[in-house]
Design a protein around this motif. Sequence first.
Motif, mmCIF file in Angstrom:
data_model
loop_
_atom_site.group_PDB
_atom_site.id
_atom_site.type_symbol
_atom_site.label_atom_id
_atom_site.label_comp_id
_atom_site.label_asym_id
_atom_site.label_seq_id
_atom_site.Cartn_x
_atom_site.Cartn_y
_atom_site.Cartn_z
ATOM 1 N N SER A 95 -40.459 19.767 8.309
ATOM 2 C CA SER A 95 -40.894 18.403 8.560
ATOM 3 C C SER A 95 -39.809 17.399 8.163
ATOM 4 O O SER A 95 -39.282 17.454 7.050
ATOM 5 C CB SER A 95 -42.166 18.134 7.746
ATOM 6 N N GLU A 96 -39.495 16.469 9.080
ATOM 7 C CA GLU A 96 -38.480 15.450 8.777
ATOM 8 C C GLU A 96 -38.833 14.595 7.568
ATOM 9 O O GLU A 96 -37.975 14.345 6.722
ATOM 10 C CB GLU A 96 -38.207 14.587 10.005
ATOM 11 N N LEU A 132 -36.612 14.239 4.157
ATOM 12 C CA LEU A 132 -36.206 12.921 3.675
ATOM 13 C C LEU A 132 -36.556 12.747 2.198
ATOM 14 O O LEU A 132 -35.719 12.343 1.389
ATOM 15 C CB LEU A 132 -36.876 11.825 4.503
#
Length: 179
Positions: free
Chosen positions: A121-122, A126
């Motif tokens: 998952s981005e 992050l």
Amino acid sequence: VFTTDRYVSLKLSKNREASTAIDFLKGYKGVLISDFFSAYDNVECLQQKCWVHFIRDLNNNLWDNPFDKEYENFVGKIRKLIVPIIQTADQYGLKKHFLKKYQKPIDNFYKQDIDNKVYKSEPCILYQKRFIRYRNSLFTFINHNEINWHNNAAENGLRHICIQRKISGSFGGNQFPYY
């Protein structure tokens, strides 16, 4: 806006350049509680990043990614970690005597969910990077007495200026044209 428990200092500048904070805080020996503005990373002192800003960012990303189960689970783990710490601070005060017991859960969180963990998952990627980058400044408050987990004092010190700007569009004619 720079604050202590008793004082508020305003340093007016045309923009939010890093040099303003760095110059103002040169030689500062206390703990700087700040948002995630990267200029503060260059101030040489102990730092505590604001959990209110961090939680807001996490929540905004939840709204932006409502079907990302990996991110939802990741945020759940952060919540499970930080909520008891904040509750303890609210109940017993900002005393390391009461808060230092959370160092082991913090270390376990990093070991299990941050260090060497591979996310797809981005948003998870992050925030994993943010946890790594700010490892030494997200939990400073648990090891020092009377260090807050948020920068609400500075935000409150700035509030009246923001309201004045919203009402009048400036601080008095062209005196401060950048605001």
